[in-house]
Scaffold this motif. Structure first.
Motif, PDB file in Angstrom:
ATOM      1  N   ALA B  38       0.641  -1.165  -0.124  1.00  0.00           N
ATOM      2  CA  ALA B  38      -0.140   0.095   0.069  1.00  0.00           C
ATOM      3  C   ALA B  38       0.748   1.018  -0.039  1.00  0.00           C
ATOM      4  O   ALA B  38       0.518   2.205  -0.549  1.00  0.00           O
ATOM      5  N   THR B 174      -7.120  -3.168  -4.622  1.00  0.00           N
ATOM      6  CA  THR B 174      -6.595  -1.764  -4.806  1.00  0.00           C
ATOM      7  C   THR B 174      -7.083  -0.785  -3.994  1.00  0.00           C
ATOM      8  O   THR B 174      -6.711  -0.024  -3.152  1.00  0.00           O
ATOM      9  N   ARG B 177      -6.156  -0.980  -0.350  1.00  0.00           N
ATOM     10  CA  ARG B 177      -4.724  -0.343  -0.362  1.00  0.00           C
ATOM     11  C   ARG B 177      -4.988   1.332   0.086  1.00  0.00           C
ATOM     12  O   ARG B 177      -4.083   1.539   0.838  1.00  0.00           O
ATOM     13  N   TYR B 178      -5.747   1.744  -0.564  1.00  0.00           N
ATOM     14  CA  TYR B 178      -6.142   3.239  -0.430  1.00  0.00           C
ATOM     15  C   TYR B 178      -6.389   3.311   0.987  1.00  0.00           C
ATOM     16  O   TYR B 178      -5.962   4.250   1.995  1.00  0.00           O
TER      17      TYR B 178
END
Lengths: 79, 392
Positions: B38, B174, B177-178
């Motif tokens: 991340a 994804t 990860r943010y």
């Protein structure tokens, strides 16, 4: 053994901590997943209703996550 | 003059402890974010350092509670108090460095409390220590908090992986990860409010012992806040890569949804406990969270042998730091009561031991580059090999 445990552990505070941790911890992780699910559904939606539903789910779950963070910062500032 | 020299030494040693606390505990906030790719390792520790710095200024309530109720406050007044705080700090620093060398995440707070208890036991006897308070405020939460966090993280991870089937694996990874950037920032903030303030409390105790602050009107001077905040932030920014490797790669193989679950569970347990009056070890909680994230995805994917080594290190933290604190107290006394010379000799001996450990650690270094997973695609590559020697 049980007597010793009860003298060392404040049961009243413990269950509040457990509930808060489950709601804030596991709740936020699942809410973030629902946020992503809402976005995913909105992007692949075929009609406006489905798209609006996806965005509404994302918005509600995003609000939950933001509220959880805000409560966490409040707890930091007021502990 | 003598007590002033010791006070200066205590302040310097306390700031050094805060620095070791920073690099030892960096892993708590950023290990999973680095392991899942991340964040780049350098960016992760820089962000964590910034939030630790902010957290150190948020509240000073924790600073007033260090060892409160565990040690008789009369012991900490006067020259003996300064010597005792000094011995406790040296004991805690040495234990932090030993566990860092062995790549084991362990509680810096427990090391500090162990040092204080050990030095107090030899200085004033068992009557000066409340073992019931120690068990109630330190040991019981140390046992319960990782278990609670494990269950919370396992529940979160289980729920998240049910949702991932509907979202799609790549999209979910994804997105999480943010999310991990935010959750790591929150854990860093919580860590800064807890750990930097413990050192502020220790320096304030020294100032009380020296007579610069009244025990009845406790406050933390601005220069103490600044020094502690900068020390913990700098220590965090250096990056304790060895322990980050253990927490992020060796304990379990982790993906971004698991990392997010572990971090939110950890933040929730730490903040809820602090709010209800139970300051915890962030290390214990986050370790429980990482294990829970492993359990929640797939049973038995946690490397329990590594978890066992960590538990062993936790078990020994208070007694070992206490023994070192006691030893420092006793050896310093050979040079006379409140001896400045004795204190400097012990500080130099501790510095030599620290240097020796750093040199030994260079034989099997772990760098930020080794841990960078941001460029990885598909399944995460295996982490660097297990560090040797290991505890146990």
């Amino acid at each position: 053994m049980l007597t010793l445990a009860t003298t060392l552990i404040n049961g009243s505070a413990l269950w509040k901590i457990v509930v808060a941790a489950f709601v804030g911890g596991a709740g936020a992780a699942i809410a973030f997943g629902l946020l992503l699910l809402g976005l995913s559904r909105a992007e692949s939606a075929t009609g406006p209703t489905q798209r609006a539903g996806g965005y509404a789910l994302s918005a509600a779950c995003g609000a939950f996550c933001i509220a959880a963070v805000a409560l966490g910062v409040y707890a930091i500032a007021h502990k | 003059m003598g007590s002033e020299a010791i006070l200066i030494l205590v302040v310097v040693v306390a700031v050094c402890f805060d620095f070791t606390n920073g690099f030892h505990d960096t892993a708590n906030a950023v290990a999973t974010s680095i392991a899942t790719g991340a964040l780049k390792p350098r960016y992760a520790v820089a962000m964590s350092a910034a939030f630790n710095l902010i957290g150190a200024f948020v509240s000073i309530k924790v600073a007033a509670t260090i060892a409160k109720g565990i040690v008789n406050p009369h012991v900490l007044v006067g020259g003996d108090g300064l010597d005792l705080v000094f011995a406790a700090l040296i004991g805690a620093i040495l234990w932090n460095l030993i566990t860092w060398y062995f790549t084991m995440p362990s509680s810096s707070s427990h090391a500090l409390i162990g040092g204080i208890v050990g030095a107090t036991l030899v200085a004033s006897g068992a009557k000066a220590v409340s073992f019931h308070e120690l068990a109630q405020t330190v040991l019981a939460p140390a046992v319960l908090s990782p278990i609670i966090c494990l269950l919370v993280a396992a529940t979160g991870t289980f729920g998240v992986y049910k949702l991932i089937r509907l979202i799609g694996v790549d999209e979910a990874k994804t997105g999480y990860r943010y999310g991990q950037i935010g959750s790591a920032a929150l854990v860093s903030l919580a860590h800064g409010t807890n750990d930097a303030q413990k050192t502020m409390g220790v320096i304030s105790l020294a100032l009380i012992a020296h007579g610069d602050i009244s025990a009845n009107h406790f406050y933390v001077p601005v220069w103490v806040k600044l020094a502690c905040a900068l020390a913990i932030a700098l220590g965090t920014a250096i990056g304790g890569w060895r322990i980050i490797n253990t927490m992020g790669n060796r304990l379990t193989e982790i993906e971004s949804p698991q990392g997010f679950s572990a971090e939110t569970a950890s933040a929730a347990v730490i903040l809820a406990s602090s709010y209800y009056g139970y300051p915890l070890s962030t290390t214990h909680v986050v370790s429980g969270g990482v294990m829970g994230a492993g359990v929640g995805k797939k049973l038995a994917s946690v490397r329990w042998s590594v978890a066992g080594q960590m538990a062993t290190a936790w078990l020994f933290t208070i007694p070992a730091a206490g023994a070192m604190g006691a030893l420092v107290w006793e050896v310093a006394r050979i040079f006379g009561s409140h001896s400045t010379f004795g204190a400097y000799v012990m500080a130099l001996a501790a510095a030599a031991a620290a240097f020796g450990l750093f040199r030994l650690a260079q034989r099997n270094t772990v760098t930020a580059k080794d841990l960078d997973r941001t460029a990885a695609s598909g399944p995460l590559p295996p982490g660097p090999p297990a560090m040797t020697p290991a505890v146990g």
